[in-house]
Scaffold this motif. Sequence first.
Motif, PDB file in Angstrom:
ATOM      1  N   CYS A 147       0.837  -1.213   0.000  1.00  0.00           N
ATOM      2  CA  CYS A 147       0.000   0.000   0.000  1.00  0.00           C
ATOM      3  C   CYS A 147       0.868   1.258   0.000  1.00  0.00           C
ATOM      4  O   CYS A 147       0.592   2.215  -0.738  1.00  0.00           O
ATOM      5  CB  CYS A 147      -0.922   0.011   1.213  1.00  0.00           C
ATOM      6  SG  CYS A 147      -2.203  -1.264   1.192  1.00  0.00           S
ATOM      7  N   GLU A 148       1.926   1.245   0.805  1.00  0.00           N
ATOM      8  CA  GLU A 148       2.827   2.397   0.863  1.00  0.00           C
ATOM      9  C   GLU A 148       3.489   2.641  -0.485  1.00  0.00           C
ATOM     10  O   GLU A 148       3.604   3.783  -0.941  1.00  0.00           O
ATOM     11  CB  GLU A 148       3.884   2.171   1.945  1.00  0.00           C
ATOM     12  CG  GLU A 148       3.330   2.176   3.360  1.00  0.00           C
ATOM     13  CD  GLU A 148       4.369   1.760   4.387  1.00  0.00           C
ATOM     14  OE1 GLU A 148       5.506   1.401   3.977  1.00  0.00           O
ATOM     15  OE2 GLU A 148       4.058   1.790   5.587  1.00  0.00           O
ATOM     16  N   TRP A 150       2.429   1.721  -3.519  1.00  0.00           N
ATOM     17  CA  TRP A 150       1.468   2.192  -4.513  1.00  0.00           C
ATOM     18  C   TRP A 150       1.042   3.632  -4.252  1.00  0.00           C
ATOM     19  O   TRP A 150       0.826   4.406  -5.189  1.00  0.00           O
ATOM     20  CB  TRP A 150       0.250   1.270  -4.563  1.00  0.00           C
ATOM     21  CG  TRP A 150       0.528   0.018  -5.343  1.00  0.00           C
ATOM     22  CD1 TRP A 150       0.648  -1.255  -4.868  1.00  0.00           C
ATOM     23  CD2 TRP A 150       0.745  -0.068  -6.759  1.00  0.00           C
ATOM     24  NE1 TRP A 150       0.946  -2.124  -5.889  1.00  0.00           N
ATOM     25  CE2 TRP A 150       0.994  -1.430  -7.060  1.00  0.00           C
ATOM     26  CE3 TRP A 150       0.752   0.867  -7.789  1.00  0.00           C
ATOM     27  CZ2 TRP A 150       1.253  -1.874  -8.356  1.00  0.00           C
ATOM     28  CZ3 TRP A 150       1.010   0.421  -9.090  1.00  0.00           C
ATOM     29  CH2 TRP A 150       1.253  -0.925  -9.358  1.00  0.00           C
ATOM     30  N   ASN A 151       0.930   4.027  -2.990  1.00  0.00           N
ATOM     31  CA  ASN A 151       0.561   5.411  -2.675  1.00  0.00           C
ATOM     32  C   ASN A 151       1.605   6.390  -3.212  1.00  0.00           C
ATOM     33  O   ASN A 151       1.269   7.416  -3.812  1.00  0.00           O
ATOM     34  CB  ASN A 151       0.409   5.597  -1.159  1.00  0.00           C
ATOM     35  CG  ASN A 151      -0.863   4.963  -0.623  1.00  0.00           C
ATOM     36  OD1 ASN A 151      -1.810   4.711  -1.373  1.00  0.00           O
ATOM     37  ND2 ASN A 151      -0.894   4.710   0.672  1.00  0.00           N
ATOM     38  N   ALA A 155       0.897   8.826  -6.571  1.00  0.00           N
ATOM     39  CA  ALA A 155       1.017  10.273  -6.385  1.00  0.00           C
ATOM     40  C   ALA A 155       1.983  10.858  -7.412  1.00  0.00           C
ATOM     41  O   ALA A 155       1.725  11.914  -8.008  1.00  0.00           O
ATOM     42  CB  ALA A 155       1.495  10.570  -4.965  1.00  0.00           C
ATOM     43  N   ARG A 265      -9.447  -0.296  -5.825  1.00  0.00           N
ATOM     44  CA  ARG A 265     -10.150   0.330  -4.710  1.00  0.00           C
ATOM     45  C   ARG A 265     -11.651   0.383  -4.948  1.00  0.00           C
ATOM     46  O   ARG A 265     -12.435   0.422  -4.000  1.00  0.00           O
ATOM     47  CB  ARG A 265      -9.610   1.753  -4.477  1.00  0.00           C
ATOM     48  CG  ARG A 265      -8.145   1.823  -4.073  1.00  0.00           C
ATOM     49  CD  ARG A 265      -7.654   3.250  -4.107  1.00  0.00           C
ATOM     50  NE  ARG A 265      -7.782   3.822  -5.447  1.00  0.00           N
ATOM     51  CZ  ARG A 265      -7.484   5.081  -5.754  1.00  0.00           C
ATOM     52  NH1 ARG A 265      -7.017   5.892  -4.822  1.00  0.00           N
ATOM     53  NH2 ARG A 265      -7.624   5.530  -6.998  1.00  0.00           N
TER      54      ARG A 265
END
Length: 281
Positions: A147-148, A150-151, A155, A265
Motif C-alpha cells: 500500500c505504501e 502504490w501510494n 502520487a 479500490r
Amino acid sequence: MKASTREDYVRLVYKVVFYIEQNADKELSLEELAKVAGFSKYHFHRIFKAVTGENIGDFIARVRLVYSAWKLKTEPKITNVALSCGFETNASFSKAFKNRFGMSPRAYATMLKAKKGVVMLKPTIVEFKPLSVFYVRKTGAYETSSCEAWNVLMAFAYEQRMKFRKNIMGKETMHFGIGHDNPSLVEQNLLRYDACITCEDESIELKSEVFKKVLEGGKCAVFLHKGAYENLKATYAQIMDWVVAEGIGLRDAPLFEKYLNRDPRRTKPENLRTEIYVPIA
C-alpha cells in the motif's frame, strides 16, 4: 539532514541494493559496492545501515540464503545450490542456512518434496516481453509495504499527468507488483515489495523514491488468482506445489503479479483478478 540530501542517499543506496540482488551469486567487495553508489568505502557501510536499517554484510547474506531456498525447490544437488549462491563450501552454506531457517538445506528440500499433493491450478505458458517500468520499493509486511509503495507511485504518476501533462497512466498502462521474499522464510519487517507501472514517455524525470528498470522477458508460467489479495498466499502455495510436483526449472528471476483491475479500490474483492508470473527455464 536536508530532505534533498536524504533523497540522494536513499537513491544511491537502493542502487546498490538492486545491484546486490542482481549479483548475489558473485563475490561482492565493500570497495565494489561503494563504487556503485559513488560513496567513499570508509563511510558507505554506515550510510547503507542508516538508510536500510541493516548491515550490508547481513543484507548480502540474507539475499543469498533466500535465493538458495528458492533454488532448493528444483535443484537436487545441494552443493550446486551452495556454489550458485556465492558460498565457497557446502559446509559453510549448510551452517548459514540452518542458522537462518532453523533446519539444514537437506531437511528443507525433503520437506518440500513431502508437500507434493493434488495441484488444482493449471498455468498458461507464455513468452513475456521485456517492459520498462517506473517503480517504488518499500520494505515491511506485504499488507502495508504494498500500500505504501502504490501510494507513492500513484502520487508521482498523477502529478506527472496532471501538473506536467506527461503521457502516463493511460488506458494502456499495466500494473505489476514484485514481492521479492517468502514471508515464511523472511521476517515481516524485511520483506521487499516493488510497485510498478509501465510507461514509454522518456521525458519523465525520476523523483524521490521513484526508480526505473526493465522487467526481464522470458518464458513464464502464468496462473490466474481470482478474489481478494489477502488470499494470494494460498494460491502461491499451490503454485509451489505445481513447481515441485512437475519438476519445473526456475529462472533466476522473482515471481511477479499483474493486476488486471484498473482501480482495485473500486472493485469488490471477489471480482479482483491477478495474474501471477513464474519465470521458468
